[in-house]
Design a protein around this motif. Structure first.
Motif, PDB file in Angstrom:
ATOM      1  N   LYS A  12       0.543  -1.365  -0.022  1.00  0.00           N
ATOM      2  CA  LYS A  12       0.126  -0.062   0.383  1.00  0.00           C
ATOM      3  C   LYS A  12       0.666   1.058  -0.150  1.00  0.00           C
ATOM      4  CE  LYS A  12      -4.502   1.260   0.676  1.00  0.00           C
ATOM      5  NZ  LYS A  12      -4.694   2.717   0.157  1.00  0.00           N
ATOM      6  N   GLY A  13       2.136   1.153  -0.056  1.00  0.00           N
ATOM      7  CA  GLY A  13       3.308   2.318   0.038  1.00  0.00           C
ATOM      8  C   GLY A  13       3.118   3.186   1.363  1.00  0.00           C
ATOM      9  N   GLY A  14       3.158   1.553   2.434  1.00  0.00           N
ATOM     10  CA  GLY A  14       4.136   1.767   3.671  1.00  0.00           C
ATOM     11  C   GLY A  14       5.945   2.358   3.760  1.00  0.00           C
ATOM     12  N   ASP A  15       5.928   2.720   4.937  1.00  0.00           N
ATOM     13  CA  ASP A  15       7.273   3.237   5.389  1.00  0.00           C
ATOM     14  C   ASP A  15       8.297   2.081   5.678  1.00  0.00           C
ATOM     15  OD1 ASP A  15       9.797   4.653   6.236  1.00  0.00           O
ATOM     16  OD2 ASP A  15       8.992   6.366   6.532  1.00  0.00           O
ATOM     17  N   MET A  16       9.270   1.584   5.440  1.00  0.00           N
ATOM     18  CA  MET A  16      10.131   0.630   5.386  1.00  0.00           C
ATOM     19  C   MET A  16      10.895   0.956   7.331  1.00  0.00           C
ATOM     20  SD  MET A  16      12.729  -1.663   3.265  1.00  0.00           S
ATOM     21  CE  MET A  16      11.641  -2.934   1.804  1.00  0.00           C
ATOM     22  N   LYS A  17      10.998   2.492   6.971  1.00  0.00           N
ATOM     23  CA  LYS A  17      11.711   2.813   8.231  1.00  0.00           C
ATOM     24  C   LYS A  17      10.712   2.494   9.793  1.00  0.00           C
ATOM     25  CE  LYS A  17      15.302   5.930   6.302  1.00  0.00           C
ATOM     26  NZ  LYS A  17      15.794   7.237   6.003  1.00  0.00           N
ATOM     27  N   LYS A  18       9.598   2.980   9.360  1.00  0.00           N
ATOM     28  CA  LYS A  18       8.418   3.113  10.248  1.00  0.00           C
ATOM     29  C   LYS A  18       7.950   1.719  11.267  1.00  0.00           C
ATOM     30  CE  LYS A  18       6.561   7.610  10.089  1.00  0.00           C
ATOM     31  NZ  LYS A  18       5.171   7.921   9.524  1.00  0.00           N
ATOM     32  N   MET A  19       7.876   0.403   9.936  1.00  0.00           N
ATOM     33  CA  MET A  19       7.485  -0.579  10.108  1.00  0.00           C
ATOM     34  C   MET A  19       8.839  -1.108  10.788  1.00  0.00           C
ATOM     35  SD  MET A  19       5.423  -2.139   7.693  1.00  0.00           S
ATOM     36  CE  MET A  19       6.090  -3.426   6.755  1.00  0.00           C
ATOM     37  N   MET A  20      10.459  -0.793  10.459  1.00  0.00           N
ATOM     38  CA  MET A  20      11.292  -1.704  11.063  1.00  0.00           C
ATOM     39  C   MET A  20      10.741  -1.194  12.557  1.00  0.00           C
ATOM     40  SD  MET A  20      12.499  -4.331  10.748  1.00  0.00           S
ATOM     41  CE  MET A  20      13.379  -4.776   9.273  1.00  0.00           C
ATOM     42  N   ALA A  21      11.160  -0.014  12.896  1.00  0.00           N
ATOM     43  CA  ALA A  21      11.260  -0.121  14.243  1.00  0.00           C
ATOM     44  C   ALA A  21      10.110   0.173  14.865  1.00  0.00           C
ATOM     45  CB  ALA A  21      11.362   1.923  13.747  1.00  0.00           C
ATOM     46  N   GLU A  22       8.891  -0.294  14.480  1.00  0.00           N
ATOM     47  CA  GLU A  22       7.921  -0.830  14.896  1.00  0.00           C
ATOM     48  C   GLU A  22       8.306  -2.525  15.015  1.00  0.00           C
ATOM     49  OE1 GLU A  22       5.384   0.687  16.601  1.00  0.00           O
ATOM     50  OE2 GLU A  22       4.252  -0.710  17.500  1.00  0.00           O
ATOM     51  N   ASN A  23       9.144  -2.602  14.209  1.00  0.00           N
ATOM     52  CA  ASN A  23       9.642  -4.385  14.727  1.00  0.00           C
ATOM     53  C   ASN A  23      10.311  -4.226  15.789  1.00  0.00           C
ATOM     54  OD1 ASN A  23       7.859  -5.794  13.043  1.00  0.00           O
ATOM     55  ND2 ASN A  23       9.254  -5.821  11.338  1.00  0.00           N
ATOM     56  N   TYR A  24      10.920  -3.406  16.118  1.00  0.00           N
ATOM     57  CA  TYR A  24      12.055  -3.074  17.013  1.00  0.00           C
ATOM     58  C   TYR A  24      11.777  -2.594  18.895  1.00  0.00           C
ATOM     59  CZ  TYR A  24      16.385  -4.049  15.003  1.00  0.00           C
ATOM     60  OH  TYR A  24      17.579  -4.574  14.008  1.00  0.00           O
ATOM     61  N   GLY A  25      10.433  -2.773  18.295  1.00  0.00           N
ATOM     62  CA  GLY A  25       9.721  -1.579  19.761  1.00  0.00           C
ATOM     63  C   GLY A  25      10.085  -0.440  20.350  1.00  0.00           C
ATOM     64  N   LYS A  26      10.615   0.253  18.719  1.00  0.00           N
ATOM     65  CA  LYS A  26      11.449   2.004  19.179  1.00  0.00           C
ATOM     66  C   LYS A  26      10.389   2.818  19.013  1.00  0.00           C
ATOM     67  CE  LYS A  26      15.785   0.363  19.548  1.00  0.00           C
ATOM     68  NZ  LYS A  26      16.707   1.031  18.892  1.00  0.00           N
ATOM     69  N   PHE A  27      10.551   3.726  19.668  1.00  0.00           N
ATOM     70  CA  PHE A  27       9.303   4.966  19.604  1.00  0.00           C
ATOM     71  C   PHE A  27       9.221   5.317  17.554  1.00  0.00           C
ATOM     72  CE2 PHE A  27       8.214   9.779  20.692  1.00  0.00           C
ATOM     73  CZ  PHE A  27       6.800   9.595  20.935  1.00  0.00           C
ATOM     74  N   THR A  28       9.710   5.236  17.625  1.00  0.00           N
ATOM     75  CA  THR A  28       9.632   5.989  16.252  1.00  0.00           C
ATOM     76  C   THR A  28       9.124   5.265  14.964  1.00  0.00           C
ATOM     77  OG1 THR A  28      11.979   4.965  15.324  1.00  0.00           O
ATOM     78  CG2 THR A  28      12.401   7.386  16.213  1.00  0.00           C
ATOM     79  N   GLY A  29       8.701   4.183  15.803  1.00  0.00           N
ATOM     80  CA  GLY A  29       7.570   2.696  14.980  1.00  0.00           C
ATOM     81  C   GLY A  29       5.927   3.393  14.465  1.00  0.00           C
ATOM     82  N   TYR A  30       5.360   2.618  13.948  1.00  0.00           N
ATOM     83  CA  TYR A  30       4.228   2.957  13.447  1.00  0.00           C
ATOM     84  C   TYR A  30       3.532   3.239  14.680  1.00  0.00           C
ATOM     85  CZ  TYR A  30       3.755   2.911   7.738  1.00  0.00           C
ATOM     86  OH  TYR A  30       4.099   3.056   7.008  1.00  0.00           O
ATOM     87  N   CYS A  31       3.426   2.574  14.897  1.00  0.00           N
ATOM     88  CA  CYS A  31       2.580   2.132  16.408  1.00  0.00           C
ATOM     89  C   CYS A  31       3.577   3.170  17.913  1.00  0.00           C
ATOM     90  CB  CYS A  31       2.129   1.374  16.593  1.00  0.00           C
ATOM     91  SG  CYS A  31       1.390   0.478  15.305  1.00  0.00           S
ATOM     92  N   LYS A  32       4.180   3.151  17.902  1.00  0.00           N
ATOM     93  CA  LYS A  32       4.996   4.390  19.087  1.00  0.00           C
ATOM     94  C   LYS A  32       6.128   2.418  20.268  1.00  0.00           C
ATOM     95  CE  LYS A  32       2.559   8.318  19.412  1.00  0.00           C
ATOM     96  NZ  LYS A  32       1.012   9.205  20.476  1.00  0.00           N
TER      97      LYS A  32
END
Lengths: 325, 327
Positions: free
Chosen positions: B74-94
């Motif tokens: 759909k055009g999602g942002d790899m950075k935000k998705m990877m950061a979410e996988n890591y549990g980081k604040f910059t992830g899609y869902c903080k």
């Protein structure tokens, strides 16, 4: 001031808000044939024919439809027919609607009202008589409204429809024909704000919904015995108005908590716990709770009366809290 | 076949972008860098790529716990998705949702659902909202073969049909509901056979053939945009990885998985793309390098991002908390 019923107050709140906000629509079972099974939507099908939708008997999809519409710019009110049917749709309410904003890091809003008639006293039997507000106080992400008068119903429903969070709005089914004063002019009542329904100085009775009326009846009887009872109508059980509770408890030092739903694990348990945690020094006696027996709600009138609390139970609880002091 | 080079490259790029992201994610998980559970989309890329090539940015999608591919398509942002996988604040869902709960409301991605079949009723609401607002958007609800056995499937299909809602129900039939084979759980051979019960078109297609998926979805999306109602698609594919990373996979043999690797969608499409002159060896290498670079940058971004402050855990429950201490 003119007097209208709770059913009329419900319909008025909706019609006023629907006139202002094109995003509001009503969805549920059997809404248009009779203006809702308790007359709570009388006039709406004629005024807003495209915005009150009869559904198949599919509670999970009905609530899910509310969730999906709320996520995409609408402000739905879902009518659950009977509060008992909420068990069918717990995932949609608890894990989806109440969780999404948090789970998605604040990206979404949930301007959804789930409206349901609850309560016993009509011999409707075990599947049409329950009150579940405590469950939705227990799980995070919901505001829970349990009004008792036409004035409160109208003002609180308008607030609920304007709120950007999930609101569960439970109206006692024995109260739809209850009449009370409601001004013609527009007003809203903010969520969370409790109301002193009767001022008193000896005992604080904290209550809501149907039990407000039973508590007022008990207070009147106790007045004849020289006991002054303050009746606080919480109106919203989550979040609840602890400031008003504290003000009253500091004055009376005696607390009774009365609700129609089960006493075990009920709203009263949380309130009693918070009051003793924060106001222990002000209490002159242990808090007394009034609630239903721990059984399903039976059908036969004498059985139902045995299980569900009434004015007599509140009366006895007030006497007890004073005797224990 | 109405496929030109532009479309072919678009489909190919989407599949490669998903494959690279998932491969990198798997490696990171096995290295112990990602908390929780991760469900990979490897082998199923043709479905998200083929369906999404028919969607606009303002269309909605609802996804599953195996949802990385849907969001990327759909055009999602790899950075935000990877950061979410890591549990980081910059992830899609903080960091509050994780791999199973990615959402991106800015591109119509209404969320991946951890409850199997939880997306069906919500898709009805998105479809109803479109109908009430009188736009020509559509909704895609992706779901696995396991989800087809939830009661939510029945309620949502019926409601979407009676109201002619613009929803494309896209079944990703990857042969397994977690560890249990589809043949043991599904009453029909494929989910699209159930369409007749709801009086909607049912379309079965080869889910490892991105062009077949694209064409089936094209018809379904056009139908939905015209206001003619939902379609139930069943895309036959095979889950090349375990249910989650670390799944012991005792329910199937290594040989079986090897056999299906020979049918995986990206290699299959490359052959056709070379034959038709849509893709050269140089272009192919450049595309893989481009996405490997994007994924590497996403990993760097995620690793350099901070974890959320623990107090962040108390925020975002409500829009209007109404009181101190209630967030």
């Amino acid at each position: 001031m003119r007097e209208i019923t709770i059913a009329q107050a419900t319909a008025e709140a909706l019609m006023e808000e629907m006139s202002k906000d094109p995003g509001i629509f009503i969805i549920g079972e059997d809404l248009t044939a009779h203006g809702g099974i308790f007359g709570q939507f009388v006039g709406i099908p004629e005024k807003f024919p495209d915005r009150i939708l009869d559904t198949p008997i599919s509670e999970t999809a009905i609530v899910g439809a509310g969730v999906g519409a709320a996520l995409t710019g609408m402000r739905p009110l879902v009518d659950l027919h009977f509060a008992d049917f909420i068990t069918i749709t717990m995932d949609e309410i608890v894990s989806q609607a109440a969780t999404m904003r948090y789970m998605f890091g604040g990206q979404s809003k949930m301007p959804l009202v789930i409206w349901a008639p609850d309560g016993a006293g009509l011999s409707a039997g075990p599947h049409h008589s329950k009150s579940f507000e405590a469950w939705f106080m227990h799980a995070p992400g919901m505001k829970v409204v349990v009004p008792s008068t036409p004035y409160d119903v109208k003002g609180l429903l308008k607030s609920a429809l304007r709120d950007d969070d999930l609101v569960l709005f439970f109206q006692h089914k024995k109260l739809f024909k209850f009449k009370g004063p409601v001004p013609e002019e527009e007003y809203v009542i903010p969520l969370k704000k409790a109301d002193v329904k009767r001022e008193g100085s000896d005992v604080t009775v904290i209550t809501y919904s149907m039990m407000v009326h039973h508590s007022l009846e008990a207070a009147k009887k106790l007045e004849g015995e020289g006991i002054s009872v303050e009746v606080i109508d919480l109106r919203t059980v989550w979040p609840f108005d602890f400031d008003l509770i504290a003000e009253s408890v500091k004055k009376t030092g005696h607390v009774v908590i009365a609700h129609e739903s089960w006493k075990v694990g009920g709203v009263g348990a949380e309130l009693a716990s918070q009051i003793q945690e924060k106001l222990f020094d002000y209490l002159d006696a242990p808090i007394v709770r009034v609630g239903a027996e721990h059984t399903p709600i039976p059908f036969s009138p004498p059985l139902e009366k045995r299980v569900i609390p009434d004015a007599e139970d509140v009366y006895r609880a007030v006497k007890k809290v004073l005797e224990d002091a | 076949m109405a496929i030109d080079k532009d479309l072919a490259l678009k489909l190919y790029r989407t599949m490669v972008r998903i494959r690279v992201f998932e491969t990198v994610t798997e490696k990171l998980f096995l290295e112990g860098k990602l908390p929780g559970f991760v469900h990979l989309y490897i082998g199923e890329e043709a479905i998200a790529a083929g369906v999404n090539a028919n969607l606009r940015i303002d269309d909605y999608i609802l996804s599953t716990h195996r949802g990385h591919g849907h969001t990327l398509a759909k055009g999602g942002d790899m950075k935000k998705m990877m950061a979410e996988n890591y549990g980081k604040f910059t992830g899609y869902c903080k960091g509050k949702g994780g791999s199973m709960h990615i959402a991106d409301f800015s591109i119509g991605m209404l969320g991946a659902n951890g409850v199997v079949g939880g997306q069906f009723p919500i898709s009805v609401g998105a479809g109803l909202s479109i109908k009430l607002r009188k736009t020509d958007q559509v909704v895609v609800a992706y779901f696995g073969d396991g989800a087809a056995n939830r009661g939510t499937f029945h309620e949502a299909m019926n409601m979407a049909s009676i109201w002619k809602l613009p929803i494309i129900f896209v079944n990703e039939d990857n042969q397994f509901a977690s560890t249990t084979r589809k043949v043991r759980t599904l009453s029909v051979e494929h989910v699209a056979q159930r369409a007749s019960a709801y009086n909607v078109p049912g379309v079965r297609c080869d889910g490892n053939d991105v062009i077949a998926v694209y064409e089936a979805a094209k018809e379904a999306v056009e139908r939905a945009r015209r206001g003619e109602g939902p379609t139930l698609m069943s895309c036959q594919t095979y889950r090349l990885k375990g249910h989650f990373i670390g799944d012991p996979e005792k329910y199937r043999t290594h040989e079986e998985v090897e056999k299906f690797w020979k049918q995986e969608p990206i290699g299959r499409f490359e052959k056709i793309a070379f034959e038709n002159g849509w893709l050269t060896e140089e272009e192919k290498n450049a595309i893989w390098e481009e996405y490997q670079k994007e994924a590497d940058e996403a990993v760097k971004f995620a690793e350099e991002s901070p974890y959320p402050d623990p107090e962040e855990a108390l925020k975002d429950v409500f829009v209007n908390p109404l009181e101190e201490g209630l967030k």
